[in-house]
Design an enzyme around this catalytic site. Structure first.
Site, PDB file in Angstrom:
ATOM      1  N   THR A  73      -3.510 -12.661  11.319  1.00 27.37           N
ATOM      2  CA  THR A  73      -3.923 -13.929  10.712  1.00 27.37           C
ATOM      3  C   THR A  73      -3.499 -15.097  11.602  1.00 27.37           C
ATOM      4  O   THR A  73      -4.280 -16.016  11.848  1.00 27.37           O
ATOM      5  CB  THR A  73      -3.330 -14.058   9.289  1.00 27.37           C
ATOM      6  OG1 THR A  73      -3.681 -12.877   8.554  1.00 27.37           O
ATOM      7  CG2 THR A  73      -3.867 -15.274   8.573  1.00 27.37           C
TER       8      THR A  73
ATOM      9  N   TYR B 222      -1.837  -3.638  -6.836  1.00 25.66           N
ATOM     10  CA  TYR B 222      -1.519  -4.432  -5.659  1.00 25.66           C
ATOM     11  C   TYR B 222      -2.547  -4.372  -4.530  1.00 25.66           C
ATOM     12  O   TYR B 222      -2.980  -3.283  -4.146  1.00 25.66           O
ATOM     13  CB  TYR B 222      -0.154  -4.009  -5.081  1.00 25.66           C
ATOM     14  CG  TYR B 222       0.288  -4.980  -4.037  1.00 25.66           C
ATOM     15  CD1 TYR B 222       0.831  -6.200  -4.398  1.00 25.66           C
ATOM     16  CD2 TYR B 222       0.082  -4.724  -2.687  1.00 25.66           C
ATOM     17  CE1 TYR B 222       1.171  -7.139  -3.447  1.00 25.66           C
ATOM     18  CE2 TYR B 222       0.411  -5.654  -1.726  1.00 25.66           C
ATOM     19  CZ  TYR B 222       0.971  -6.859  -2.113  1.00 25.66           C
ATOM     20  OH  TYR B 222       1.296  -7.780  -1.166  1.00 25.66           O
ATOM     21  N   GLY B 223      -2.842  -5.486  -3.962  1.00 26.87           N
ATOM     22  CA  GLY B 223      -3.555  -5.654  -2.687  1.00 26.87           C
ATOM     23  C   GLY B 223      -4.480  -4.507  -2.323  1.00 26.87           C
ATOM     24  O   GLY B 223      -5.418  -4.172  -3.049  1.00 26.87           O
ATOM     25  N   GLY B 224      -4.193  -3.923  -1.180  1.00 23.67           N
ATOM     26  CA  GLY B 224      -5.057  -2.890  -0.621  1.00 23.67           C
ATOM     27  C   GLY B 224      -5.240  -1.671  -1.520  1.00 23.67           C
ATOM     28  O   GLY B 224      -6.168  -0.891  -1.314  1.00 23.67           O
TER      29      GLY B 224
ATOM     30  N   ARG C  20       0.835  -1.187   0.000  1.00 22.71           N
ATOM     31  CA  ARG C  20       0.000   0.000   0.000  1.00 22.71           C
ATOM     32  C   ARG C  20       0.872   1.241   0.000  1.00 22.71           C
ATOM     33  O   ARG C  20       1.964   1.234   0.540  1.00 22.71           O
ATOM     34  CB  ARG C  20      -0.888   0.030   1.250  1.00 22.71           C
ATOM     35  CG  ARG C  20      -2.118  -0.846   1.164  1.00 22.71           C
ATOM     36  CD  ARG C  20      -2.956  -0.732   2.423  1.00 22.71           C
ATOM     37  NE  ARG C  20      -2.282  -1.343   3.554  1.00 22.71           N
ATOM     38  CZ  ARG C  20      -1.688  -0.696   4.539  1.00 22.71           C
ATOM     39  NH1 ARG C  20      -1.679   0.631   4.567  1.00 22.71           N
ATOM     40  NH2 ARG C  20      -1.092  -1.333   5.512  1.00 22.71           N
TER      41      ARG C  20
ATOM     42  N   ASP D 213      -9.025  -9.850   9.383  1.00 18.96           N
ATOM     43  CA  ASP D 213      -8.574  -8.488   9.055  1.00 18.96           C
ATOM     44  C   ASP D 213      -9.585  -7.386   9.349  1.00 18.96           C
ATOM     45  O   ASP D 213      -9.196  -6.306   9.753  1.00 18.96           O
ATOM     46  CB  ASP D 213      -8.185  -8.433   7.570  1.00 18.96           C
ATOM     47  CG  ASP D 213      -7.329  -7.214   7.226  1.00 18.96           C
ATOM     48  OD1 ASP D 213      -6.477  -6.847   8.055  1.00 18.96           O
ATOM     49  OD2 ASP D 213      -7.515  -6.631   6.144  1.00 18.96           O
TER      50      ASP D 213
ATOM     51  N   HIS E 103     -10.384  -2.413  11.843  1.00 18.76           N
ATOM     52  CA  HIS E 103      -9.291  -3.234  11.329  1.00 18.76           C
ATOM     53  C   HIS E 103      -9.018  -4.345  12.345  1.00 18.76           C
ATOM     54  O   HIS E 103      -8.014  -4.320  13.052  1.00 18.76           O
ATOM     55  CB  HIS E 103      -8.064  -2.331  11.159  1.00 18.76           C
ATOM     56  CG  HIS E 103      -6.961  -2.935  10.361  1.00 18.76           C
ATOM     57  ND1 HIS E 103      -5.674  -2.460  10.408  1.00 18.76           N
ATOM     58  CD2 HIS E 103      -6.941  -3.971   9.491  1.00 18.76           C
ATOM     59  CE1 HIS E 103      -4.915  -3.178   9.604  1.00 18.76           C
ATOM     60  NE2 HIS E 103      -5.650  -4.099   9.039  1.00 18.76           N
TER      61      HIS E 103
ATOM     62  N   SER F  20      -1.100  -3.846  10.364  1.00 14.10           N
ATOM     63  CA  SER F  20      -0.740  -4.814   9.327  1.00 14.10           C
ATOM     64  C   SER F  20       0.582  -5.492   9.697  1.00 14.10           C
ATOM     65  O   SER F  20       1.506  -4.845  10.192  1.00 14.10           O
ATOM     66  CB  SER F  20      -0.568  -4.110   7.982  1.00 14.10           C
ATOM     67  OG  SER F  20      -1.762  -3.464   7.624  1.00 14.10           O
TER      68      SER F  20
ATOM     69  N   TYR G  12       2.570 -17.072  19.110  1.00 12.49           N
ATOM     70  CA  TYR G  12       1.850 -18.051  18.288  1.00 12.49           C
ATOM     71  C   TYR G  12       0.841 -18.837  19.132  1.00 12.49           C
ATOM     72  O   TYR G  12       0.051 -18.250  19.848  1.00 12.49           O
ATOM     73  CB  TYR G  12       2.845 -18.941  17.533  1.00 12.49           C
ATOM     74  CG  TYR G  12       3.796 -18.120  16.686  1.00 12.49           C
ATOM     75  CD1 TYR G  12       3.319 -17.388  15.607  1.00 12.49           C
ATOM     76  CD2 TYR G  12       5.158 -18.022  16.991  1.00 12.49           C
ATOM     77  CE1 TYR G  12       4.165 -16.603  14.834  1.00 12.49           C
ATOM     78  CE2 TYR G  12       6.021 -17.235  16.226  1.00 12.49           C
ATOM     79  CZ  TYR G  12       5.505 -16.533  15.147  1.00 12.49           C
ATOM     80  OH  TYR G  12       6.338 -15.765  14.404  1.00 12.49           O
TER      81      TYR G  12
ATOM     82  N   CYS H  98       1.299  -7.681  12.023  1.00  7.18           N
ATOM     83  CA  CYS H  98       1.596  -7.930  13.443  1.00  7.18           C
ATOM     84  C   CYS H  98       0.968  -9.234  13.902  1.00  7.18           C
ATOM     85  O   CYS H  98       0.773  -9.452  15.098  1.00  7.18           O
ATOM     86  CB  CYS H  98       1.135  -6.771  14.313  1.00  7.18           C
ATOM     87  SG  CYS H  98       2.119  -5.285  14.088  1.00  7.18           S
TER      88      CYS H  98
ATOM     89  N   LYS I  59      -9.521  -2.618   1.944  1.00  6.22           N
ATOM     90  CA  LYS I  59      -9.241  -1.449   2.780  1.00  6.22           C
ATOM     91  C   LYS I  59     -10.078  -0.238   2.349  1.00  6.22           C
ATOM     92  O   LYS I  59     -10.499   0.557   3.183  1.00  6.22           O
ATOM     93  CB  LYS I  59      -7.752  -1.090   2.725  1.00  6.22           C
ATOM     94  CG  LYS I  59      -6.821  -2.226   3.046  1.00  6.22           C
ATOM     95  CD  LYS I  59      -7.010  -2.790   4.428  1.00  6.22           C
ATOM     96  CE  LYS I  59      -5.893  -3.780   4.752  1.00  6.22           C
ATOM     97  NZ  LYS I  59      -6.018  -4.392   6.065  1.00  6.22           N
TER      98      LYS I  59
ATOM     99  N   SER J 178       5.051 -10.318   0.568  1.00  4.75           N
ATOM    100  CA  SER J 178       4.402 -11.264  -0.357  1.00  4.75           C
ATOM    101  C   SER J 178       3.199 -11.895   0.343  1.00  4.75           C
ATOM    102  O   SER J 178       3.158 -12.006   1.563  1.00  4.75           O
ATOM    103  CB  SER J 178       5.393 -12.337  -0.812  1.00  4.75           C
ATOM    104  OG  SER J 178       6.015 -12.964   0.288  1.00  4.75           O
ATOM    105  N   ARG J 179       2.221 -12.307  -0.449  1.00  6.22           N
ATOM    106  CA  ARG J 179       0.916 -12.652   0.125  1.00  6.22           C
ATOM    107  C   ARG J 179       0.335 -13.931  -0.461  1.00  6.22           C
ATOM    108  O   ARG J 179       0.699 -14.351  -1.558  1.00  6.22           O
ATOM    109  CB  ARG J 179      -0.080 -11.513  -0.187  1.00  6.22           C
ATOM    110  CG  ARG J 179       0.311 -10.159   0.388  1.00  6.22           C
ATOM    111  CD  ARG J 179      -0.222  -9.990   1.769  1.00  6.22           C
ATOM    112  NE  ARG J 179       0.261  -8.780   2.443  1.00  6.22           N
ATOM    113  CZ  ARG J 179      -0.319  -8.275   3.530  1.00  6.22           C
ATOM    114  NH1 ARG J 179      -1.376  -8.846   4.044  1.00  6.22           N
ATOM    115  NH2 ARG J 179       0.182  -7.204   4.115  1.00  6.22           N
TER     116      ARG J 179
HETATM  117  O1  SAT Z   1      -2.416  -4.766   1.006  1.00  2.00           O
HETATM  118  S1  SAT Z   1      -3.406  -4.763   2.086  1.00  2.00           S
HETATM  119  O2  SAT Z   1      -3.699  -3.387   2.493  1.00  2.00           O
HETATM  120  O3  SAT Z   1      -4.640  -5.393   1.650  1.00  2.00           O
HETATM  121  C1  SAT Z   1      -2.806  -5.641   3.412  1.00  2.00           C
HETATM  122  C2  SAT Z   1      -2.522  -4.862   4.631  1.00  2.00           C
HETATM  123  O4  SAT Z   1      -1.702  -3.949   4.607  1.00  2.00           O
HETATM  124  O5  SAT Z   1      -3.102  -5.178   5.700  1.00  2.00           O
HETATM  125 MN    MN Z   2      -4.968  -5.405   7.409  1.00  2.00          MN
END
Ligand code: SAT
Ligand code: MN
Length: 596
Positions: A267, A211-213, A83, A289, A240, A262, A505, A264, A220, A380-381
């Site tokens: 998941t 990309y992603g978010g 992001r 999330d 969040h 994000s 964990y 931390c 987001k 990476s995701r």
């Molecule tokens: O790329 S995202 O914003 O979806 C993931 C994140 O930063 O939590």
């Molecule tokens: Mn997040």
């Protein structure tokens, strides 16, 4: 009927029946001039066709279907891997409404600038119409969005992350309350990258990033930035937060929502597997999330996970840190920016398998164990459907959601902040959330490892003035008769030699057990200036090898000098927001200083 419409009809797709949605799609198509419009229906047949097309275009690589059935691999542009907060704008009518912690731009000017950039940008390309539903079908909290995108990768990710296709039209019916999202890849030039939110119009325009978010607009952009603004108006909260259920051996169940920034470990925590000693205890995943929460008729706070998948960080994910995630991502998963092995499987730093003798790194370059650089990008995701998760709570599909008994705030803090403590009351809890700090991570571009204030883990995601966001939190107390207890945790405290004091964990179950007990008036605690904390004897350390009372005291220690520094650091954010800050929070700060 215009030309674009004729073009898509030649491809035989059935257009949406919804007149308002259709008019907007056609307006955007006239602007962006795609060769073809593809209305996604969310069917299995369509999914296969889309994957085949993405592979044909080279956007995705088909992974080894024997070892990873239904899995695909993607590399994003090397400059487009996280992001970008500096390109993210809240375009509310006034600058005050966006507040001092958001980038603001005047909506009219920004909108015409964006539409100018979008003009003709889909020439020669396909515009995908992605109708999607955030939340279980029929839920009063669920929302519909429509994303128009020229990225097939975005379509396939949205298909996993949201309930996509016909289900969204069904939920919308003839209603007009849907989010409009326009996403154009352009040439991925970081200088032409903008992610803009128009809360008053319930609209998102995102250009220049795949990309992603930045690009999966349901996540987001809608589920946090736009939804937080809607929630303030409509009396609910978009947060969040992960959502999880904890079940005791006697079958008592509590649901917990937790906010960490994000990367931390949301998941990992959401999918926690209790250690062996915890016979009969179960943890259920509802979401990892985002939580949408609203007071129910019974006076409790009810939450849904608006998403339908997990967009998780790959590095560090393994059978020890997150066995449920590892099981979740064995099929029907899109891997982005991890390393690709010669046998068509994937690898990342912290994977169970040893580093492969040879592979291609996230940029497609040959990589070997002696390479200086990382094989997988730190951000990476994996994108995986939530139904794959072995401990998915049945309630994840419940339109009513789940009742929340505890809210947990947390950050990544090598010092100062104890493993766990409980707020005295709701206002104090809101103060704990508002003053949260965390070390920065690779989830956003920029320096990694500096403590920054990240109130409620919402700093990059609050769609309006953060001071008013705190006010909304405080006000919500009035409509929740039985408010959740509020806690603060820190899994990341280190000793003088830089070693983690807490194993984290699965062992976080011990913290969860204490929280569970507190919610039922069972776990003991003693009062400190920070809040209620467990004494050694209140905390289950049974079977935790080598963990002594001394380690526990170090983990829970409150150092007055560190806390003076902490309060001064908190002031930075408070000063920034001063004119919008609710008095209650200033009062909470005074109380803390006095207690110290
Ligand atoms: O790329 S995202 O914003 O979806 C993931 C994140 O930063 O939590
Ligand atoms: Mn997040």
């Amino acid at each position: 009927m215009n030309d674009t419409e004729t073009a898509f009809q030649r491809h035989g797709h059935v257009p949406a029946p919804h007149p308002e949605a259709r008019a907007w799609v056609m307006e955007m198509a006239d602007l962006t001039q795609p060769d073809r419009i593809f209305w996604c229906d969310g069917s299995e047949a369509e999914k296969e066709a889309l994957y085949a097309e993405a592979v044909r275009q080279g956007v995705l690589i088909r992974l080894n279907q024997e070892k990873l059935p239904g899995c695909y691999y993607h590399r994003s542009h090397p400059s487009d891997v996280a992001r970008v907060e500096q390109c993210t704008y809240i375009c509310s009518e006034t600058e005050v409404e966006a507040g001092p912690t958001n980038n603001w731009s005047e909506p009219k000017a920004m909108r015409s600038r964006l539409l100018g950039m979008a003009k003709d940008s889909m020439k020669g390309r396909t515009m995908y119409v992605v109708p999607y539903l955030m939340g279980p079908h029929g839920s009063p909290l669920a929302k519909v969005g429509i994303e128009l995108t020229d990225s097939i990768y975005v379509v396939l990710n949205m298909r996993i992350m949201a309930r996509m296709g016909q289900i969204a039209w069904n939920h919308l019916g003839m209603g007009t309350d849907f989010n409009r999202g326009l996403h154009c890849l352009l040439d991925l030039d970081p200088a032409r990258r903008l992610i803009c939110h128009f809360p008053e119009r319930n609209e998102i325009i995102s250009v220049g990033s795949g990309y992603g978010g930045n690009a999966l607009l349901g996540k987001k952009c809608l589920a946090l930035r736009i939804a937080s603004a809607l929630g303030r108006k409509e009396g609910w909260m978009a947060e969040h937060m992960l959502i999880m259920g904890v079940e005791s051996p006697t079958g008592e169940k509590s649901f917990v929502a937790a906010a960490f920034p994000s990367q931390c470990g949301k998941t990992n925590f959401a999918m926690l597997v209790p250690p062996e000693e915890f016979k009969g205890w179960k943890v259920w995943t509802v979401g990892d999330d985002i939580a949408w929460m609203k007071p129910g008729p019974d006076g409790r706070l009810w939450a849904i996970n608006p998403e339908a998948g997990f967009f998780g960080v790959a590095p560090g994910t393994n059978a020890k840190t997150n066995p449920n995630a590892m099981r979740t991502i064995q099929r029907d998963t899109i891997y982005t920016n991890v390393a690709l092995k010669p046998d068509g499987t994937v690898w990342w730093e912290g994977h169970d398998d040893p580093p492969p003798a040879e592979c291609l790194d996230w940029q497609g370059r040959p990589w070997a164990p002696d390479s200086k650089e990382k094989a997988a990008h730190p951000n990476s995701r994996f994108t995986a459907p939530m139904v794959n998760c072995p401990n998915l709570a049945p309630e994840a599909h419940d339109p009513a959601g789940v009742p929340i008994d505890a809210i947990i705030f947390g950050g990544r803090r090598p010092n100062t902040v104890p493993l766990v403590f409980q707020a005295f009351n709701w206002s104090h809890g809101v103060f704990l959330g508002a003053t949260m700090g965390s070390e920065t991570t690779a989830a956003a571009s920029g320096a990694v490892g500096q403590v920054r204030r990240d109130p409620m883990a919402m700093l990059p995601f609050c769609g309006y003035n953060m001071g008013r966001f705190f006010r909304h939190w405080l006000d919500m107390r009035k409509s929740i008769k039985y408010p959740p207890r509020i806690f603060h945790v820190n899994w990341f405290r280190k000793d003088g030699d830089g070693r983690f004091l807490w194993p984290g964990y699965g062992q976080n179950m011990r913290v969860l057990q204490w929280v569970f007990g507190r919610c039922r008036g069972r776990s003991g605690a003693h009062e400190t200036p920070l809040g209620w904390v467990p004494r050694f004897e209140d905390f289950n350390t049974e079977g935790l090898a080598g963990f002594t009372r001394e380690t526990f005291e170090k983990l829970q220690a409150m150092n007055a000098d560190e806390w003076k520094r902490e309060i001064l650091q908190q002031d930075e954010l408070f000063m920034n927001l001063y004119q919008f800050l609710p008095k209650d929070l200033i009062f909470q700060r005074e109380l803390l200083v006095a207690r110290l």
